[in-house]
Write an enzyme that holds these catalytic residues in place. Structure first.
Site, PDB file in Angstrom:
ATOM      1  N   LYS A   2       0.855  -1.179   0.000  1.00  0.00           N
ATOM      2  CA  LYS A   2       0.000   0.000   0.000  1.00  0.00           C
ATOM      3  C   LYS A   2       0.900   1.242   0.000  1.00  0.00           C
ATOM      4  O   LYS A   2       2.031   1.177   0.445  1.00  0.00           O
ATOM      5  CB  LYS A   2      -0.885   0.015   1.242  1.00  0.00           C
ATOM      6  CG  LYS A   2      -1.731  -1.233   1.425  1.00  0.00           C
ATOM      7  CD  LYS A   2      -2.840  -1.317   0.426  1.00  0.00           C
ATOM      8  CE  LYS A   2      -3.693  -2.557   0.672  1.00  0.00           C
ATOM      9  NZ  LYS A   2      -4.789  -2.683  -0.275  1.00  0.00           N
ATOM     10  N   HIS A 119      -6.940 -13.240  -7.211  1.00  0.00           N
ATOM     11  CA  HIS A 119      -7.710 -12.219  -6.488  1.00  0.00           C
ATOM     12  C   HIS A 119      -9.130 -12.186  -7.039  1.00  0.00           C
ATOM     13  O   HIS A 119      -9.341 -12.363  -8.237  1.00  0.00           O
ATOM     14  CB  HIS A 119      -7.056 -10.847  -6.650  1.00  0.00           C
ATOM     15  CG  HIS A 119      -7.470  -9.856  -5.602  1.00  0.00           C
ATOM     16  ND1 HIS A 119      -8.717  -9.279  -5.597  1.00  0.00           N
ATOM     17  CD2 HIS A 119      -6.805  -9.354  -4.524  1.00  0.00           C
ATOM     18  CE1 HIS A 119      -8.804  -8.454  -4.560  1.00  0.00           C
ATOM     19  NE2 HIS A 119      -7.652  -8.488  -3.891  1.00  0.00           N
TER      20      HIS A 119
END
Length: 263
Positions: A2, A119
């Site tokens: 992130k 994902h």
């Protein structure tokens, strides 16, 4: 890693090193990070693998990096080949966005032979409303049949919906014997932090990947301490020790619990 977007390749690799040296076993790209101009895959991948090689030389640990190769269906196999040539040790595919057959095409491509982290981004458009669409269970079956190695299914303590019975069933669809298909690692992700690890392990078992983003990088002392706190939380859960008790002589975990609490 992130933030989801915005870091250049050098900064992404630096954060990856901090997470890896802190104790994580697996680093992945975000689902929204593929091959954008600010962080091209061809620059990002070698720099991250170089940092992970440094971690291995310093600690003896091999850390996996799931590089997001998601792209158009007619280009994903070539992108997978390029990633393999550049030294990737894991690939990542956004299965709903790229299409189910993207996983099969990469899994069956000769010469690649890398684990595939799958994902489920955008799944909620078809799984969340119980009046229509399809549940997560068929997606689990499909990913397993197509050759995926890891699949996000959800958490019991994070920010997503929490139907524990359904989640356990989804995870079993990935791990229990099913014809001659190999098992798939369930991935618990979405708002996960050290304070939720005990609940995840106690309710979902140890055959699981705990995927934390902000729950690592948001640690008051930074990414390395956040990774150490996650590692300590896992050690405590596996040993059956209450996280608050374990944190008494593990300062990184204590700081994390002070910030986020215990789920």
């Amino acid at each position: 890693i992130k933030p989801k977007v915005g870091l250049n390749p050098k900064d992404t690799a630096a954060v990856a090193y901090e997470a890896a040296i802190g104790g994580v076993d697996l680093i992945k790209d975000d689902e929204t990070l593929t091959d954008q101009t600010f962080c091209p895959l061809g620059e990002r991948l070698p720099l991250i693998m170089e940092q992970l090689d440094t971690v291995k030389s310093e600690t003896g640990r091999t850390v996996l990096y799931a590089v997001n190769i998601s792209t158009a269906g007619d280009r994903i196999v070539e992108r997978a080949r390029e990633a393999a040539r550049m030294g990737a040790n894991m690939l990542m595919i956004d299965v709903i966005v790229c299409g189910f057959d993207a996983v099969r095409a990469v899994a069956e491509e000769p010469g690649i032979n890398l684990p595939i982290h799958v994902h489920r981004t955008m799944h909620a458009a078809i799984t969340r409303n119980r009046e229509h669409g399809i549940a997560m269970r068929p997606i689990c079956r499909l990913v397993r049949m197509l050759g995926g190695d890891q699949l996000h299914t959800g958490t019991v303590s994070g920010k997503m919906e929490h139907d524990i019975t359904e989640l356990r069933g989804d995870n079993l669809a990935l791990t229990e014997p099913f014809f001659d298909l190999k098992p798939v690692f369930p991935v618990a992700s979405g708002g996960l932090h050290p304070g939720g690890v005990h609940k995840e392990v106690s309710m979902l078992g140890r055959d699981i990947i705990l995927q934390a983003g902000g729950g690592i990088h948001g640690h008051p002392e930074g990414t390395r301490a956040g990774a150490a706190a996650m590692r300590q939380a896992v050690d405590a859960a596996v040993a059956g020790i209450d996280p608050a008790t374990y944190a008494a002589d593990h300062p990184e975990l204590k700081r994390a619990l002070d910030k986020w609490g215990i789920a």
